[in-house]
Design a protein around this motif. Structure first.
Motif, PDB file in Angstrom:
ATOM      1  N   TRP A 147     -27.144  44.811 -40.571  1.00 18.42           N
ATOM      2  CA  TRP A 147     -25.723  44.959 -40.268  1.00 18.42           C
ATOM      3  C   TRP A 147     -24.920  44.748 -41.546  1.00 18.42           C
ATOM      4  O   TRP A 147     -25.462  44.458 -42.583  1.00 18.42           O
ATOM      5  CB  TRP A 147     -25.282  44.001 -39.159  1.00 18.42           C
ATOM      6  CG  TRP A 147     -25.242  42.562 -39.556  1.00 18.42           C
ATOM      7  CD1 TRP A 147     -24.138  41.863 -39.964  1.00 18.42           C
ATOM      8  CD2 TRP A 147     -26.331  41.643 -39.612  1.00 18.42           C
ATOM      9  NE1 TRP A 147     -24.482  40.576 -40.264  1.00 18.42           N
ATOM     10  CE2 TRP A 147     -25.833  40.412 -40.051  1.00 18.42           C
ATOM     11  CE3 TRP A 147     -27.695  41.741 -39.336  1.00 18.42           C
ATOM     12  CZ2 TRP A 147     -26.627  39.294 -40.223  1.00 18.42           C
ATOM     13  CZ3 TRP A 147     -28.493  40.616 -39.502  1.00 18.42           C
ATOM     14  CH2 TRP A 147     -27.957  39.420 -39.939  1.00 18.42           C
ATOM     15  N   LYS A 164     -26.882  40.193 -31.052  1.00 19.04           N
ATOM     16  CA  LYS A 164     -25.473  39.797 -31.079  1.00 19.04           C
ATOM     17  C   LYS A 164     -25.328  38.354 -31.545  1.00 19.04           C
ATOM     18  O   LYS A 164     -24.439  38.041 -32.341  1.00 19.04           O
ATOM     19  CB  LYS A 164     -24.851  39.942 -29.693  1.00 19.04           C
ATOM     20  CG  LYS A 164     -24.590  41.349 -29.267  1.00 19.04           C
ATOM     21  CD  LYS A 164     -23.869  41.321 -27.929  1.00 19.04           C
ATOM     22  CE  LYS A 164     -24.329  42.432 -27.041  1.00 19.04           C
ATOM     23  NZ  LYS A 164     -23.720  42.405 -25.715  1.00 19.04           N
ATOM     24  N   ILE A 202     -25.789  38.099 -35.359  1.00 21.99           N
ATOM     25  CA  ILE A 202     -24.702  38.726 -36.106  1.00 21.99           C
ATOM     26  C   ILE A 202     -23.386  37.984 -35.895  1.00 21.99           C
ATOM     27  O   ILE A 202     -22.640  37.755 -36.854  1.00 21.99           O
ATOM     28  CB  ILE A 202     -24.588  40.221 -35.748  1.00 21.99           C
ATOM     29  CG1 ILE A 202     -25.884  40.941 -36.148  1.00 21.99           C
ATOM     30  CG2 ILE A 202     -23.381  40.851 -36.442  1.00 21.99           C
ATOM     31  CD1 ILE A 202     -25.975  42.381 -35.683  1.00 21.99           C
ATOM     32  N   LYS A 212     -16.327  41.109 -34.909  1.00 24.12           N
ATOM     33  CA  LYS A 212     -17.243  40.647 -33.851  1.00 24.12           C
ATOM     34  C   LYS A 212     -17.204  41.597 -32.659  1.00 24.12           C
ATOM     35  O   LYS A 212     -18.247  41.867 -32.056  1.00 24.12           O
ATOM     36  CB  LYS A 212     -16.899  39.229 -33.414  1.00 24.12           C
ATOM     37  CG  LYS A 212     -17.309  38.200 -34.444  1.00 24.12           C
ATOM     38  CD  LYS A 212     -17.311  36.783 -33.912  1.00 24.12           C
ATOM     39  CE  LYS A 212     -15.944  36.210 -33.772  1.00 24.12           C
ATOM     40  NZ  LYS A 212     -15.969  34.784 -33.403  1.00 24.12           N
ATOM     41  N   THR A 271     -19.392  44.432 -33.296  1.00 24.09           N
ATOM     42  CA  THR A 271     -20.781  44.025 -33.112  1.00 24.09           C
ATOM     43  C   THR A 271     -21.157  44.047 -31.635  1.00 24.09           C
ATOM     44  O   THR A 271     -22.198  44.573 -31.257  1.00 24.09           O
ATOM     45  CB  THR A 271     -21.013  42.600 -33.680  1.00 24.09           C
ATOM     46  OG1 THR A 271     -20.771  42.642 -35.080  1.00 24.09           O
ATOM     47  CG2 THR A 271     -22.415  42.118 -33.408  1.00 24.09           C
TER      48      THR A 271
END
Length: 158
Positions: A27, A54, A57, A150, A153
């Motif tokens: 990512w 998730k 990240i 976020k 993501t």
């Protein structure tokens, strides 16, 4: 997790070793040249579920947000450490000065770095207001950028 560079056509997730079930997730992919990019990556010892990806990240994003809030604010060319304690002290001084129409001024804060401290004395309510407003604006901007990142993501791994 490591930042790596290579071809900009890198896959966001791949199985590195099907026998051992080693999976790599990437990512924060950023182009660094016409054919190259850099990215962060994390290896799993199994095929990760979307929730696991998730979590990794978003944890990284949370650390980035915290670091940008703590050390990313510069006021009039002076770096300002925005720890929770400093934020509290700045707010308390601002609130008290505002409520007393500046009667509690002057107030002095240590800004700068440990290596190069700057002792800033705020003589007027306008000067303290400028400082405090810019600090709060910095925090809010970092939070909003972080929430947006976020959210990207979360929607990428639904």
């Amino acid at each position: 997790m490591n930042r790596t560079e290579g071809s900009k056509n890198i896959a966001p997730m791949e199985c590195l070793n099907p026998v051992k079930q080693i999976w790599r997730v990437r990512w924060d992919i950023r182009e660094t040249g016409s054919d190259t990019a850099s990215w962060l990556e994390h290896d799993f010892d199994h095929k990760p579920e979307a929730g696991e990806i998730k979590e990794v990240i978003i944890s990284w994003h949370n650390r980035e947000i915290k670091n940008k809030i703590l050390s990313g604010f510069v006021w009039r060319g002076i770096p300002v450490w925005l720890s929770s304690e400093n934020q509290f002290n700045f707010k308390a001084a601002f609130d008290l000065a505002f409520q007393t129409n500046g009667a509690t001024l002057p107030v002095t804060f240590k800004l700068g770095t440990n290596e190069e401290p700057v002792y800033q004395t705020f003589e007027t309510l306008d000067e303290l207001t400028d400082f405090y407003t810019q600090a709060i604006t910095h925090i809010n901007k970092v939070l909003q950028e972080g929430w947006k990142a976020k959210q990207l993501t979360v929607t990428s791994y639904q």
